[in-house]
Design an enzyme around this catalytic site. Structure first.
Site, PDB file in Angstrom:
ATOM      1  N   CYS B  87      40.003  48.078  57.762  1.00  0.00           N
ATOM      2  CA  CYS B  87      39.037  47.918  56.725  1.00  0.00           C
ATOM      3  C   CYS B  87      38.459  49.564  56.394  1.00  0.00           C
ATOM      4  O   CYS B  87      39.443  50.428  55.978  1.00  0.00           O
ATOM      5  CB  CYS B  87      37.846  47.302  57.251  1.00  0.00           C
ATOM      6  SG  CYS B  87      36.803  46.794  55.972  1.00  0.00           S
ATOM      7  N   HIS B 204      39.958  41.782  59.182  1.00  0.00           N
ATOM      8  CA  HIS B 204      39.456  42.134  60.291  1.00  0.00           C
ATOM      9  C   HIS B 204      39.963  41.178  61.612  1.00  0.00           C
ATOM     10  O   HIS B 204      39.293  40.198  61.770  1.00  0.00           O
ATOM     11  CB  HIS B 204      37.829  41.918  60.576  1.00  0.00           C
ATOM     12  CG  HIS B 204      37.320  42.921  59.563  1.00  0.00           C
ATOM     13  ND1 HIS B 204      37.074  44.271  60.388  1.00  0.00           N
ATOM     14  CD2 HIS B 204      36.675  42.885  58.460  1.00  0.00           C
ATOM     15  CE1 HIS B 204      36.029  44.929  59.352  1.00  0.00           C
ATOM     16  NE2 HIS B 204      36.177  44.216  58.089  1.00  0.00           N
ATOM     17  N   GLU B 206      39.991  41.698  64.511  1.00  0.00           N
ATOM     18  CA  GLU B 206      39.144  41.616  65.764  1.00  0.00           C
ATOM     19  C   GLU B 206      38.035  40.855  65.671  1.00  0.00           C
ATOM     20  O   GLU B 206      37.499  40.496  66.595  1.00  0.00           O
ATOM     21  CB  GLU B 206      38.624  43.164  65.921  1.00  0.00           C
ATOM     22  CG  GLU B 206      37.332  43.473  64.922  1.00  0.00           C
ATOM     23  CD  GLU B 206      37.833  44.012  63.563  1.00  0.00           C
ATOM     24  OE1 GLU B 206      39.069  43.843  63.241  1.00  0.00           O
ATOM     25  OE2 GLU B 206      37.158  44.469  62.763  1.00  0.00           O
TER      26      GLU B 206
END
Lengths: 80, 233
Positions: B87, B204, B206
């Protein structure tokens, strides 16, 4: 010494914000708006005493940070 | 595999990233402040997490890309070692010249926060070896500037050299302008540098690693990196 740096998008780079502003101007009935491109203006005060030094410092500033030369052009004006 | 997460002022995904790395690798990453001038010894993977470094002032990632730590990150990448930017991290890598192109405002001018579908374009890279080519995975996005652009020659090179690793697709894996929500060129969501060791990805991974929260499609990316690291070691 005062200077102004203008950073604009290169021709051909899509400018969604400029397009939105263009649409808003048209919807306000402002006549004759063909297109809008949004850019940035930096008013900078410099310690440099002569124009040449100031211009060199500003060009360096543009290349290093103020403009992303992949998509943007810049113009330096030393106002004195 | 030892990893480091770079922390810039205004970043907000560094703890999610640290948690994902710990969960998958069993090893806590080192958190490295942007003002440091060197990476801790023995780091294999450097991660630039998401957020809003310097409030996105000037241009997204522009100021962070000039932070003191970036010389060390550049040197790490220059050795062929792994760098991952998620990002805002992707935006920083572009601004730092470690990846080509720029992430511009989303074409519809909106900040978009939702789950999207990504197609894995190839699996023979350190970043994607945890997946199979053609896999469709779900990951969240949260950005206002994810519209990837570059000049025609760069786009042609990225495509020609197989450097697009993830694309925004419809749930069935097909390319569909309707699902290219930010307007990115050729629906590019994740690309690698020429050496194949630096990747930028807008979504994302994560945030999709823990079954307690939802899907775990992001795990493959980290698991693949760890597997790569253990083989290289």
């Amino acid at each position: 010494m005062k200077a102004r740096v203008t950073v604009t998008l290169k021709p051909g780079v899509l400018d969604p914000q400029g397009k939105a502003i263009e649409g808003a101007l048209k919807s306000l009935g402002i006549e004759g708006v063909a297109s809008v491109r949004q850019g940035k203006v930096f008013d900078i005060e410099l310690a440099a005493k002569d124009k040449k030094t100031a211009e060199a410092a500003l060009k360096n500033a543009c290349e290093k940070l103020l403009a992303n030369t992949v998509i943007e052009n810049y113009r330096v004006e030393v106002l004195g | 595999m030892k990893s480091a997460v770079i922390v810039f002022p205004g970043i907000n995904r560094e703890r999610d990233m640290a948690r994902a790395l710990s969960l998958v690798s069993g090893r806590e990453p080192e958190m490295v402040w942007h003002a440091a001038t060197a990476l801790p010894a023995g780091i294999d993977l450097v991660v630039l997490p998401g957020g809003f470094s310097y409030g996105d002032y000037l241009r997204c990632g522009a100021i962070a890309a000039r932070a003191p730590i970036m010389d060390a990150v550049r040197a790490h990448a220059g050795k062929g070692a792994l760098v991952l930017g998620i990002c805002n991290g992707f935006q920083i890598l572009c601004e730092a010249g470690l990846l080509p192109g720029v992430l511009m405002r989303n074409t519809r001018l909106k900040f978009i926060c939702k789950e999207v579908h990504l197609r894995v374009e190839r699996s023979d890279t350190p970043f994607t070896r945890g997946y199979n080519a053609g896999d469709v995975v779900r990951m969240p996005v949260a950005h206002g500037e994810g519209n990837y652009i570059a000049d025609e020659a760069t786009i042609a090179r990225l495509e020609g050299e197989g450097r697009v690793l993830f694309r925004y697709v419809a749930p069935d894996g097909s390319l569909d302008p309707e699902f290219n929500f930010n307007g990115a060129t050729h629906a590019m969501a994740g690309i690698v540098n020429e050496g194949g060791n630096v990747m930028g990805l807008m979504p994302h991974p994560e945030n999709h690693v823990d079954p307690a929260i939802g899907p775990t499609d992001g795990r493959g990316l980290f698991a693949g990196l760890m597997e790569h690291g253990s083989r290289a070691a």
